[in-house]
Design an enzyme around this catalytic site. Structure first.
Site, PDB file in Angstrom:
ATOM      1  N   ASP A  11       3.297  -2.290  -5.150  1.00 36.17           N
ATOM      2  CA  ASP A  11       3.922  -2.624  -6.434  1.00 36.17           C
ATOM      3  C   ASP A  11       3.623  -1.466  -7.381  1.00 36.17           C
ATOM      4  O   ASP A  11       2.555  -1.406  -7.998  1.00 36.17           O
ATOM      5  CB  ASP A  11       3.345  -3.933  -6.981  1.00 36.17           C
ATOM      6  CG  ASP A  11       3.895  -4.267  -8.354  1.00 36.17           C
ATOM      7  OD1 ASP A  11       5.086  -4.014  -8.600  1.00 36.17           O
ATOM      8  OD2 ASP A  11       3.124  -4.781  -9.191  1.00 36.17           O
ATOM      9  N   GLU A  71       8.239  -2.207  -3.822  1.00 29.89           N
ATOM     10  CA  GLU A  71       9.116  -2.890  -4.765  1.00 29.89           C
ATOM     11  C   GLU A  71       9.982  -1.855  -5.474  1.00 29.89           C
ATOM     12  O   GLU A  71       9.499  -0.824  -5.918  1.00 29.89           O
ATOM     13  CB  GLU A  71       8.316  -3.700  -5.769  1.00 29.89           C
ATOM     14  CG  GLU A  71       9.200  -4.592  -6.623  1.00 29.89           C
ATOM     15  CD  GLU A  71       8.409  -5.589  -7.425  1.00 29.89           C
ATOM     16  OE1 GLU A  71       8.361  -6.758  -7.019  1.00 29.89           O
ATOM     17  OE2 GLU A  71       7.846  -5.181  -8.453  1.00 29.89           O
ATOM     18  N   ASP A 143      -1.106  -7.529 -10.088  1.00 24.37           N
ATOM     19  CA  ASP A 143      -0.528  -6.370  -9.403  1.00 24.37           C
ATOM     20  C   ASP A 143      -0.762  -6.433  -7.894  1.00 24.37           C
ATOM     21  O   ASP A 143       0.129  -6.117  -7.113  1.00 24.37           O
ATOM     22  CB  ASP A 143      -1.108  -5.072  -9.966  1.00 24.37           C
ATOM     23  CG  ASP A 143      -0.702  -4.858 -11.409  1.00 24.37           C
ATOM     24  OD1 ASP A 143       0.498  -4.673 -11.646  1.00 24.37           O
ATOM     25  OD2 ASP A 143      -1.578  -4.899 -12.288  1.00 24.37           O
TER      26      ASP A 143
END
Length: 163
Positions: A11, A71, A143
Site C-alpha cells: 500500500d 494498490e 497501512d
C-alpha cells in the site's frame, strides 16, 4: 495439492508505505508479516522515496515473496498529493521488480470488494476483515492492513480463474 505462493502486498504512500506478506495455498491463507515503512514529513520527497525503496527491498530479501500486489493510485482532489503518491507507487513497483517479482496492480475499490465485500468500505472495516481472514489476534495498523488486503485480493484472484 495446491502450490504455496508467497505474496507481498504493498500500500504505497509518500509518508507511510504499508507492506503485508501472506502465503496462499489454494483457498488457504497464512499470515507471514506486516508493517509500515515510515518516511516522516520533514524529509524531501527524493529522500522519502529512497527510504521506501530500501525498506521494501529489505522486506523482499527477508521474506522471499514470489509475487507482488500493489494498490493502484486513487484519484485525489489535490494534484500535488496525487503526484507524490504516484512517485511512491513507482518506487514500490521498481523495488518489487528489482527483487525479481512479477507485479500485479489492483484499484482500491477492487481490493475492498475482495476483502470486505463492499467497494466503499472504510479503513476500520478493512482492518477488521483482514484480522478475521488471517486469524490475527489483533488488528494491524491501517497501512499494514491495507497492504495485507491487497495481498488477499491477489490470492483470491489466483484461486478463481478468469478474474
Amino acid at each position: 495439492m495446491a502450490v504455496r505462493t508467497r505474496i507481498n502486498g504493498i500500500d504505497p504512500g509518500s509518508r507511510m508505505t504499508g507492506y503485508g506478506i501472506i502465503d496462499s495455498q489454494g483457498s488457504r491463507l497464512g499470515f507471514v508479516a506486516c508493517g509500515s515503512i515510515r518516511t516522516g514529513d520533514s524529509r524531501a520527497i527524493a529522500d522519502r522515496l529512497l527510504i521506501i525503496y530500501e525498506g521494501l527491498r529489505r522486506v523482499i530479501e527477508l521474506h522471499g515473496p514470489q509475487v507482488a500486489a500493489v494498490e493502484d493510485v486513487f484519484l485525489s482532489h489535490n494534484p500535488r498529493s496525487a503526484l507524490k503518491l504516484g512517485h511512491a507507487r513507482g518506487v514500490a513497483v521498481l523495488a518489487a521488480m528489482r527483487g525479481g517479482l512479477k507485479v500485479h496492480d489492483y484499484p482500491p475499490r477492487v481490493v475492498k470488494q475482495a476483502v470486505v465485500g463492499y467497494g466503499q468500505a472504510g479503513k476500520e472495516q478493512v482492518q477488521h476483515m483482514v484480522r478475521v481472514l488471517l486469524e490475527l489476534s489483533s488488528c494491524p495498523s491501517s497501512d499494514a492492513a491495507d497492504a495485507l488486503a491487497v495481498a488477499i485480493c491477489h490470492a483470491n484472484r489466483m484461486t478463481v480463474p478468469g478474474l
